[in-house]
Every structure is written in structure tokens, then in C-alpha cells.
Design a protein around this motif. Sequence first.
Motif, PDB file in Angstrom:
ATOM      1  N   ALA A   1       6.614  12.014  -3.652  1.00 38.87           N
ATOM      2  CA  ALA A   1       7.968  11.441  -2.554  1.00 38.87           C
ATOM      3  C   ALA A   1       8.880  10.054  -2.510  1.00 38.87           C
ATOM      4  N   ILE A   2       7.983   9.150  -2.584  1.00 34.49           N
ATOM      5  CA  ILE A   2       8.449   7.842  -1.859  1.00 34.49           C
ATOM      6  C   ILE A   2       7.946   6.637  -2.967  1.00 34.49           C
ATOM      7  N   VAL A   3       7.206   7.011  -3.908  1.00 32.45           N
ATOM      8  CA  VAL A   3       6.677   5.988  -4.789  1.00 32.45           C
ATOM      9  C   VAL A   3       7.429   6.161  -6.264  1.00 32.45           C
ATOM     10  N   PRO A   4       8.363   5.189  -6.561  1.00 36.75           N
ATOM     11  CA  PRO A   4       8.528   5.920  -8.049  1.00 36.75           C
ATOM     12  C   PRO A   4       8.066   6.168  -8.893  1.00 36.75           C
ATOM     13  N   ALA A   5       8.122   7.299  -9.958  1.00 34.06           N
ATOM     14  CA  ALA A   5       7.871   8.303 -11.028  1.00 34.06           C
ATOM     15  C   ALA A   5       6.079   6.687 -11.978  1.00 34.06           C
ATOM     16  N   ASP A   6       7.700   5.975 -11.720  1.00 33.30           N
ATOM     17  CA  ASP A   6       7.211   5.430 -13.109  1.00 33.30           C
ATOM     18  C   ASP A   6       5.965   3.670 -12.820  1.00 33.30           C
TER      19      ASP A   6
ATOM     20  N   PHE B   1       3.826   5.371 -10.541  1.00 39.60           N
ATOM     21  CA  PHE B   1       2.272   6.064  -9.945  1.00 39.60           C
ATOM     22  C   PHE B   1       1.206   5.929 -10.256  1.00 39.60           C
ATOM     23  N   ALA B   2       1.507   5.872 -11.129  1.00 38.39           N
ATOM     24  CA  ALA B   2      -0.155   5.699 -11.854  1.00 38.39           C
ATOM     25  C   ALA B   2      -1.174   5.483 -11.339  1.00 38.39           C
ATOM     26  N   PRO B   3      -1.572   4.033  -9.901  1.00 41.44           N
ATOM     27  CA  PRO B   3      -2.457   3.899  -9.470  1.00 41.44           C
ATOM     28  C   PRO B   3      -3.115   4.613  -8.977  1.00 41.44           C
ATOM     29  N   THR B   4      -1.381   4.804  -8.017  1.00 39.63           N
ATOM     30  CA  THR B   4      -2.174   5.818  -6.735  1.00 39.63           C
ATOM     31  C   THR B   4      -1.944   6.929  -7.531  1.00 39.63           C
ATOM     32  N   GLN B   5      -1.826   7.795  -7.710  1.00 36.09           N
ATOM     33  CA  GLN B   5      -2.887   8.850  -8.577  1.00 36.09           C
ATOM     34  C   GLN B   5      -4.030   8.625  -8.730  1.00 36.09           C
ATOM     35  N   GLU B   6      -4.251   7.733  -9.373  1.00 32.94           N
ATOM     36  CA  GLU B   6      -5.964   7.153  -9.914  1.00 32.94           C
ATOM     37  C   GLU B   6      -6.179   7.212  -8.918  1.00 32.94           C
TER      38      GLU B   6
END
Length: 216
Positions: free
Chosen positions: A89-94, A96-101
Motif C-alpha cells: 500500500a505504500i511502496v510503488p509497484a514498480d 516492490f520486487a526487492p521487498t517481495q523477495e
Amino acid sequence: MGIMDTLFGAGNKNSEAAATDFYAAVAGRRSIYGISNEQVVSDERIHEVINHAVKHTPSSFNSQSARVVVLLGDQHKKLWEITTNTLKAIVPADQFAPTQEKMNAFGAGYGTVLFFEDQTVVEGLQKQFAAYADNFPVWSNQSNGMLQFVIWTSLELEGFGASLQHYNPLIDEAVKAEWNIPAGWKLLAQMPFGKPVAPAGEKQFGSMEERVKVFK
């Protein structure tokens, strides 16, 4: 064999070996991010180890203000799903990949320890000992830090790898709602743990001469 036997040897028969075990445990505790959900010890053993740490870690005025929630299995996974959704909800989708990892890595573990401080205890001490009122929140955090270290090191001794995370206060309200956490409990840290599947990174140490001063 209890955790004290593990740390110090049954009956403390060999104090030199006990000291070596303690120092080795302190050095062996590292941030381990590569973890799996493979069982290392029983859930009952995890409970025993954490109970021991909570009971015996010191606190100012013996306040015993620390609170711990242990999430295992699906409950552990749910925490990292909540954290993922909160961050989305707060990190831009483009971006977000490192956060998802990171979220995937934490969620891949066996469990998570949530560390809290009961603010009703802290506030009660502030009222009872007004002269030290400003100190009690500081002392509360210090004692919780000691507890985090004891539990972290204990989990390492049992064969787990762990790391310490701080997604509070972003996830505080969702965590309280999901697990019915008392309103007075303040979330301080999250410790995902599991069977190590990758070693800790290399650690650099600063000069001890610059960090420690001894006067005789």
C-alpha cells in the motif's frame, strides 16, 4: 536436558567448557536470511526455550514488562502476508520486487517471534516512581533488547537461523487485530526463524582499541 544444561553443562561440572559454550554461542549468533520451514526441534522445545528466556532475562525494577507472541506454521505465514499487503500500500509497484523477495524469504521460515513491551506496566512504574519517569521507557527498551538477544542466541543453539526485523509501527494495528493482542502491548520487533539454508554473510569488526577502553 533443559536449556541451562545445554548452556552450562549438567550440574555445571565443567565451568571452563560451560564458558566456552557461552562464548561460542554469542559469536555464533548471526543474522541468517536464508531459512526454510523444515522442523529442527519440536514445537514444545521452542516453547521451553522461549519461556526460559522470558523468565530469566533481567528487567528494570524486576518489572517483567516484556511480552512475546510465537507464531508457527500458517500463523507465521499469515504475519508475512499481512506485512506484504501493508507494504504494497505504500511502496510503488514498480519498486516492490526487492521487498517481495524479503517477504518471501521471511515467510519461508518455520516461525516468527514477536516482541512487545506492556505499556501498562511501564506507565505504572512511571506513576509509582515519578523521579525516574523519563527513564522507564528507555529501560523497558533496553531489557527487551536483552530478551531479543537471549532468544536469538537460544534459537541458534537449537539449530535455527534467525534475523531481527522492524516493520512496526506499520503493521501494529493489523497484528493486534489478527491475534487479539492487548491494547497496551507495544510491538518492538519481529524475529523470523527457520532451518538455515544459506550461511551468514561475512562480518567485519572494527578495532577493539577504538571501541573498548580499560583503566586500572
